[in-house]
Design a protein around this motif. Sequence first.
Motif, short mmCIF file in Angstrom:
data_model
loop_
_atom_site.label_atom_id
_atom_site.label_comp_id
_atom_site.label_asym_id
_atom_site.label_seq_id
_atom_site.Cartn_x
_atom_site.Cartn_y
_atom_site.Cartn_z
N LEU A 164 0.83 -1.20 0.00
CA LEU A 164 0.00 0.00 0.00
C LEU A 164 0.86 1.26 0.00
CD1 LEU A 164 -2.79 1.38 0.28
CD2 LEU A 164 -2.57 1.09 2.76
N THR A 165 1.88 1.29 0.84
CA THR A 165 2.73 2.48 0.90
C THR A 165 3.57 2.62 -0.37
OG1 THR A 165 4.40 1.22 2.14
CG2 THR A 165 2.83 2.50 3.42
N THR A 166 4.02 1.50 -0.93
CA THR A 166 4.78 1.56 -2.18
C THR A 166 3.91 2.05 -3.33
OG1 THR A 166 6.17 -0.27 -1.41
CG2 THR A 166 6.24 0.24 -3.75
N ALA A 167 2.62 1.75 -3.26
CA ALA A 167 1.72 2.20 -4.32
C ALA A 167 1.70 3.72 -4.44
CB ALA A 167 0.30 1.68 -4.06
N THR A 168 1.78 4.41 -3.30
CA THR A 168 1.78 5.88 -3.35
C THR A 168 3.05 6.42 -3.99
OG1 THR A 168 2.80 6.12 -1.15
CG2 THR A 168 0.39 5.95 -1.24
N GLY A 273 5.70 9.69 0.02
CA GLY A 273 5.69 8.24 -0.19
C GLY A 273 6.88 7.56 0.46
N ILE A 274 8.06 8.17 0.37
CA ILE A 274 9.25 7.61 1.02
C ILE A 274 9.05 7.56 2.54
CG2 ILE A 274 11.69 8.06 1.55
CD1 ILE A 274 11.90 9.23 -1.30
N GLY A 275 8.47 8.62 3.09
CA GLY A 275 8.19 8.64 4.52
C GLY A 275 7.24 7.53 4.92
N MET A 276 6.22 7.27 4.09
CA MET A 276 5.27 6.20 4.40
C MET A 276 5.94 4.83 4.40
SD MET A 276 1.79 7.32 2.37
CE MET A 276 0.83 5.99 3.11
#
Length: 413
Positions: A164-168, A273-276
């Motif tokens: 999910l986080t990589t999707a952003t 996105g990197i932070g997520m």
Amino acid sequence: MAAPHAQSAADPDRGADASLSSRDHKPAGRLPLLALGVGSFGIGTGEFVIMGLLPDAATDLGISIPQAGHLISAYALGVVVGAPLLAVLGARWPRRNLLIALMAVFAAGNIASALAPSYLSMMVARLLTGFPHGTYFGVAALVAASLVPRERRAQAVGLVMLGLTTATLVGVPIAAAVGTWLGWRSAFVIVGALGALTALLVWRWVPFVPADRRASPLRELSALGRKQVWLTLGIGAIGFGGMFSVFSYIKPTMLELAHMPAAGIPVVLALFGIGMVAGNLAGARLADKALMPTVGGVLVWTALVLGAFTLTASHAWLAAFNVLLVGTAVALGPALQIRLMDVAGDAQTLAAALNHSAFNLANALGAWLGGLTIAAGFGWESTGWVGLLLALGGLVIYAWSMLSMERRVPAAA
């Protein structure tokens, strides 16, 4: 009756079967977790890609951009409604079969979105596409946790949520670019293909475990009678909302307050996105070491970085770095997912699915409150104040949960 072990005594709401994990499990191969992660990558891409294609969708459907924005709300409503409904209806299903069915519905919903001839049909398609979202994440988390030793549950859940986080960071920009080149409908075809691929990978790589013969819709609904379940959901719905209060308005904030050139906005979004991704991985590791201290610590961290945004929002690159830190608040996700497993007793599926309903409520609450303060004339930086207050609200609920546990332990002794 044998005395409960120490952790059960510390948490009386936790049932004997609260975790699917077994102490006898050996570490599972990465393929089942990869299959589940592909599903979360597809869902994350499908949820957010429409945001970058609203003007194209509005023109094609013959509606205004604000009307097209209702397509986002329709999906979110589908998540909130579908998560508890499908979790209860699927209580008697083997979990692998349920995951396959959920991804089949998700794939079909996205293909229907790509083919929708009118605004009304598109609204219905987005609503129904959101239905499997929360249940998929909840069941995938339960399956992932069951594949590893107990002390690695949060990391397994974190790997699923990594999709999910990589999707952003990757999926949404790629799908949006393809949608721009080949037409906005092609983006939903890509997401539908990811859903179909996930169903195939889950069938191929996720071990089949027969359904629990004691499972029933009524047993799942018993989760709603547990105070700690509600308090955990409250932490997510309130404490997580601050991230969305800032991020929902990040583009106009950076353009109008920080005076960042438009070319810098993709960089800011990438930093988020990197932070997520970093927050998800770090939060999962910390949760495996100390679950509830991690929840409290992440809420304190979230309050600090959101409060700092009120000071950095007018300075382009300080604000951009602050946005990266705001993204790390997603560290709360794996910890709360594991917490729900521990306090849900026998009602695992419903409680796990409701976690994502809570996060979608956080999304709606944060964006709404942030919009209110901006409309009231408090300035773009006011979203940081909203985020700070929501994080503090999450801390209040966290403290309530901890105090409630401490009061009940002596009574159970």
